[in-house]
Design an enzyme around this catalytic site. Sequence first.
Site, PDB file in Angstrom:
ATOM      1  N   CYS A  28       0.869  -1.171   0.000  1.00 54.95           N
ATOM      2  CA  CYS A  28       0.000   0.000   0.000  1.00 54.95           C
ATOM      3  C   CYS A  28       0.907   1.223   0.000  1.00 54.95           C
ATOM      4  O   CYS A  28       2.047   1.159  -0.439  1.00 54.95           O
ATOM      5  CB  CYS A  28      -0.956  -0.022   1.195  1.00 54.95           C
ATOM      6  SG  CYS A  28      -0.140   0.041   2.797  1.00 54.95           S
ATOM      7  N   HIS A 562      -4.171   9.135   5.182  1.00 52.83           N
ATOM      8  CA  HIS A 562      -4.531   7.719   5.074  1.00 52.83           C
ATOM      9  C   HIS A 562      -5.943   7.545   5.621  1.00 52.83           C
ATOM     10  O   HIS A 562      -6.153   7.501   6.831  1.00 52.83           O
ATOM     11  CB  HIS A 562      -3.523   6.873   5.864  1.00 52.83           C
ATOM     12  CG  HIS A 562      -3.604   5.406   5.582  1.00 52.83           C
ATOM     13  ND1 HIS A 562      -4.654   4.629   5.988  1.00 52.83           N
ATOM     14  CD2 HIS A 562      -2.742   4.579   4.933  1.00 52.83           C
ATOM     15  CE1 HIS A 562      -4.448   3.380   5.613  1.00 52.83           C
ATOM     16  NE2 HIS A 562      -3.294   3.318   4.964  1.00 52.83           N
TER      17      HIS A 562
END
Length: 641
Positions: A28, A562
Amino acid sequence: MASKYDELTKIIIQNVGGKSNVDSLTHCVTRLRFQLKDSSKANTEVLKNTDGVVTAVESGGQYQVVIGTHVPDVYKVVSKSLGLTEQVGQENEKEPRKKMSLFNRFIDMISGVFTPILSILIAGGVLKGVLALLVAIGILSSTDGTYIILQATGDAIFYFFPIFLGLTAARKFKSNEFVGVAIGASMLYPTLIAAAGGEAISTLFAGTVLESKVFLTFLGIPVILLNYSSTVIPVLISVFLASKIEKFLKKIAPEVVKMFFVPLFTLVITIPLTLIVIGPISTWASNLVGATTLALNDISPILYGMFLGGLWQVFVMFGLHWGLIPIVINNTMTLGYDTIFAATFTASFTQSAVVLAIYFKTKDKKLKSLSLPAFFSGLVGVSEPAIYGITLPRKRPFIISCIATGVAGAVSMMLGIKFFVLGGLGVFGFPSFIDPETSSMQGVIRLAFVTIGAMVISFILAYLLFKDEKIQNTNEMANRSVPEPETSKNQEELASPLKGEVIPLSQVEDEAFSTESLGKGMAIIPTEGKLYAPADAEVISFYHTGHAVGLAFDSGIELLIHVGQNTVKLKNGAFSPKVSQGDRVTKGQLLLEFDIDKIKEAGYSTVTPIIVTNTANFADVKGTAQTSVDYTDILLTVQKA
């Protein structure tokens, strides 16, 4: 070739239990995500104390090695060492895709295929234009060795277009790149081109508009050959077909022969289908275009000019213009003139005018840098850089150019403008409109006025109607009073990108954030599913799921946002990105929409860390004392060193 991450890679692989313990690997925005056969074999403490590793945790059924924002570079080396290179990007296929219309999907595909070769496309176009100018003013001759070598340099990408597109299309469709190259190369194979110029062995549909000569057969099936040089659509269709065949073959091929079995049979199936099916369809479509054009000319020259001018660039893109070329040649040979090129002459000029308007209107530095060379390239008749790199992906500028060319085509027919001889392109094409019998310049003068008029129309419409994509994505946030970032010598203030409850990073469940290993900042529990740019910035990362975005501000601050915890696993379309990696965004611009309810329903936390990833470059990063923030509130204050 050695990489600076080779040693780190060895340590990581060794301490996750070795290659044999790794089932799969993805990444990620900050971490490597391993699926291990036995997580007990991992040496977490060793990894935590390894230079280059922020931390290591086991969470959500994955073993995560936190690297930081340069994780894509580490991932490439690790995946290569594990022999997982072919798996790169495959996870993306499983992610929910934003629903698009068929036309928008086509535009997205064209944009994705042409973007990697845009710079070399522009370079080739500019070089061809310069050479044409040098020949026109007598500095070079078309027979000079210098001209021939430089012309080959500039023209190669256009002549061998199917090969270049075979490579980039394979990347776009996530298939074997060298299979894509082989398909493109086969379409330009010299023996096939020579066969098309030979004696026909039979004729299909004789006496109809679909009449086609057959020059060879494949297993007894007639093959209608077409000159695929400089074409676009045939190779894209072929590589798309190959990508589907390849995926099917990978499922059924035995492992022991998969390495050669899959590419072999992908090519053996795709290339004959390309020549037997795609070739005839292209040929017949071209013939239909030619017949329709002649019929329109009989009905109304004005409609004929509007039809040809308005659709010429579309015909060229699909390779349908080949049905008109024989008509042009025949008319110039028998009648001494033709009108097809008169009706379509302004196409490259309107493209140039549109990209010039974009150059003056856009605030996107990258788009500006592409627009000016594309403008000059279009003036000399090479419009591919403008079409594929700028106007077609944005749709509206391309449509404006087509409309202006259609109007110019109609006017040209009203004025009786004729084309007398095959010659140059762009500005070098004007001499082709001099009547050789009377030496009259009347046609050239009229065409010059028509061309200037078409360019003015294109420029004005494009300038008035064009908006940077990032501006089109903004909404009510753009009208709110967002505080200007503090630009004193000692500190910079950043507005909150989210609306919601503020909590310190220490309360975030994820250890990589709570320990400030990735940088200092704050976290927000959002109450509205919209994320805005707190200041002008460049999008330096935007993970494919849409859950995390990295921004680089002009001040040097790098921010990571995030959204949620472990939301990289979400497959339910919770995220809807509004910008892409590499975009330049403005303060208050909408970057992302996300569905808070969907995130919660999937069992994930919506807590969103917002961190300065290059904290070490600054004296300190302090968060707001407020317990809740709106988009107009200051969230972070960065003290400069």
